[in-house]
Design a protein around this motif. Sequence first.
Motif, PDB file in Angstrom:
ATOM      1  N   ARG A   1       0.827  -1.206   0.000  1.00  0.00           N
ATOM      2  CA  ARG A   1       0.000   0.000   0.000  1.00  0.00           C
ATOM      3  C   ARG A   1       0.868   1.266   0.000  1.00  0.00           C
ATOM      4  O   ARG A   1       0.533   2.266  -0.632  1.00  0.00           O
ATOM      5  CB  ARG A   1      -0.923  -0.019   1.211  1.00  0.00           C
ATOM      6  CG  ARG A   1      -2.016  -1.104   1.133  1.00  0.00           C
ATOM      7  CD  ARG A   1      -2.754  -1.207   2.446  1.00  0.00           C
ATOM      8  NE  ARG A   1      -3.334   0.081   2.823  1.00  0.00           N
ATOM      9  CZ  ARG A   1      -3.844   0.346   4.038  1.00  0.00           C
ATOM     10  NH1 ARG A   1      -3.826  -0.594   4.961  1.00  0.00           N
ATOM     11  NH2 ARG A   1      -4.354   1.533   4.300  1.00  0.00           N
TER      12      ARG A   1
ATOM     13  N   ARG B   1       3.817   1.525  -1.328  1.00  0.00           N
ATOM     14  CA  ARG B   1       4.412   1.699  -2.655  1.00  0.00           C
ATOM     15  C   ARG B   1       3.404   2.249  -3.672  1.00  0.00           C
ATOM     16  O   ARG B   1       3.795   2.769  -4.716  1.00  0.00           O
ATOM     17  CB  ARG B   1       4.968   0.359  -3.145  1.00  0.00           C
ATOM     18  CG  ARG B   1       6.163  -0.144  -2.336  1.00  0.00           C
ATOM     19  CD  ARG B   1       6.803  -1.317  -3.020  1.00  0.00           C
ATOM     20  NE  ARG B   1       7.910  -1.851  -2.211  1.00  0.00           N
ATOM     21  CZ  ARG B   1       7.803  -2.904  -1.415  1.00  0.00           C
ATOM     22  NH1 ARG B   1       6.645  -3.529  -1.328  1.00  0.00           N
ATOM     23  NH2 ARG B   1       8.852  -3.313  -0.731  1.00  0.00           N
ATOM     24  N   GLU B   2       2.079   2.045  -3.420  1.00  0.00           N
ATOM     25  CA  GLU B   2       1.063   2.555  -4.351  1.00  0.00           C
ATOM     26  C   GLU B   2       0.915   4.068  -4.291  1.00  0.00           C
ATOM     27  O   GLU B   2       0.266   4.667  -5.153  1.00  0.00           O
ATOM     28  CB  GLU B   2      -0.273   1.882  -4.041  1.00  0.00           C
ATOM     29  CG  GLU B   2      -0.287   0.385  -4.353  1.00  0.00           C
ATOM     30  CD  GLU B   2      -1.593  -0.259  -3.932  1.00  0.00           C
ATOM     31  OE1 GLU B   2      -2.445   0.472  -3.335  1.00  0.00           O
ATOM     32  OE2 GLU B   2      -1.769  -1.466  -4.172  1.00  0.00           O
TER      33      GLU B   2
END
Length: 692
Positions: free
Chosen positions: A26, A28-29
């Motif tokens: 999450r 990295r998103e």
Amino acid sequence: MSHDDSHSLLDDQLRSVPVPAGMLARLREIPAERVGDVTDCDLDDMLTTVAMPRSVTVRLHELIADEVLDRRLRDVDPPVRTLARARIIPRQPRRSRVWATAGATALLLLLTVGYLGLLGGMLWEVHPETRPVATFVYHGPLEMNGQVTGVEVAAPVNVVQVSPRPVMAVPQASEVAVPQFATPAKGVLVDWQRELDRGLDPWQDVMLLKWDVLGAPPSTEHLAMQTVAFPEAKGLSLPLARGYDRRFLNVHGVHPPMFVGVNPGLRRAALPLTTRTDSFLRLQADVAAGEEPETDEVRVEEFLAAMQYGFAAPKSKAVGIRVAAGPALFGDGRSQMIQVGVKAQAQPVRRVPATHLVIGLDASESMGWGSRWESVQAGLRRVLTQLGPHDRLSIVGFNEQIVLDVEDVDRNALQPIMRALSALQPSGGSALSRGLARCASVANQAVAAPRTVQLVLVTDGDLVVNSESLPPLAGMLADLARQDVRCQILELGQAGPQAALETLANAAETRVATVSDGDALGERLLAMLLGSSATVACDVKLTVTFDPKAVVAYRLLGHEANAVALLDPPGLRSDLTANAEAVGLYEVWLRPGKAVELGTVEMAWRDPATGQRHRQQQRMTRLQLATSWEECALSLQLAQLVAEAADVLRGGYRFELAGDGTVQPKRKPQTMRHVLDALDYTHPALLERADV
């Protein structure tokens, strides 16, 4: 507990909280352009979604309670008696480093002066200065005219007058010469220089200069420098874990009991398979020589490996597990003894149908040093037990002459050969030419029979070979090689081959192989007998697992790690040759109850021919426990007697396990009386064995 300490402890616990699954994905998103816009509040909102472990919550409440308790304890007045006792505690005076250094320097100077004075006195006593005495013999009256100056007489003068002879003339004063003597210098350094000029070796002991060498051999041709091998890593280095008192091992050198229920990591233990018998052979050599044995070098596992237990050989597999259990005769009365053994198959794979093995055995004085001769006997015993019905054996023992000549015997000559080797004591020099010529003669006669002829020279390398006899010996081995007689030179020790041995090996189209002990020697000889390697199982590893429902604690007998093993632990995998045996002993304390399963024994190995991995597992149950010493298996009785004798020699401990779980170690007796008394209850079949 201070506020900072509480924060530090809390931080350490929070770092150990695992990151929830999917949280990194999450993070990295988040687009890169939004990373700079994320505030601390946004991060706090994200972190609030992380589930707090219950253990952390409980610990936070405990920290608050500890803080409250600390504040209350600060308000409690200490007892008056405690304050009074604290005031009488003496203060340790701080020593100045200057005074300590000065004192050490003064002590060193005092010792140096004393040593030099003692050395000078001993040199003076060893080589006292003899003062010359001058004697004048004259006939009739003697007169000296004039004054004699510049002459210092450093020796007493004896004047002897004899009756005058009328035929001799009276000497004139000018014909009389006063002898000139140089006044010797005084002092310790002058005496030391004078001794050096006379050929004194400064590295010799002054006591040896005075009293000569005590117990020196009649000749010095065998006094060669021996290479000291680097200490080998031995033993099992157990982990530093709760439930195992490693401090006791480091202080006393004995494995203490390990409690299975305290630490799950102690339930499973690797058992090293030891087949080496170095300390046992060394003890035998010391006793045979009438010397006091080195008890510091006694190792229980090597004493156990020196025995033959008579385990049944496996039929379908290369190796098999053997387990025996019963009361611990020398324990605290509550413990049991479990013997875990491994037995290799009896018959290895042969590449040649029949072999005539000709062994040239160096029996010089140097072969009796250490445990070399005992290692030779162990290696020969191992190969003699593997002789086939069509195999033949010849042994030529030599020092300055042929001292043992056994030619063309079969496997029925095992006992006579071993008795002859036991009666033979290494002595004298080594006449390699005579011994090797006899071996070549025996091998040359054996070529006519339908057998593969193998000639092997067993020596420690301390050989005296005449340069004139070296070419004929090399030519003799070359002729044997042309007749398909395979030659091998085995050097017992780690000093490295000599030039003479290298020359002989090159002539025989072979090389010099170094063997370290009796096991390695026996394996080499067995490989020459069979025509291939005698190893039947490679990388054998044994693991024992104890069930905490039935076992309170256990301890391994022997296998204590030495200093080298603590730095570089040895491997736990071993190779087993045909008919080999390896055992381990565990003393266990069982829980009262009806739990049947005590644990399991698992063994893994690799087939040397195919490389395939194999596994075998066997249960340990209460049904295997003998109810009395008399009902124990013979192998277990023998193992307990040998282990107890080795434990007494090295000063081992007996452990008593109390009901509250505490362990009370007690020293073993300093005599073997209780071991000898146990023989009255031992099975008669065990006492009738020749090796026991």
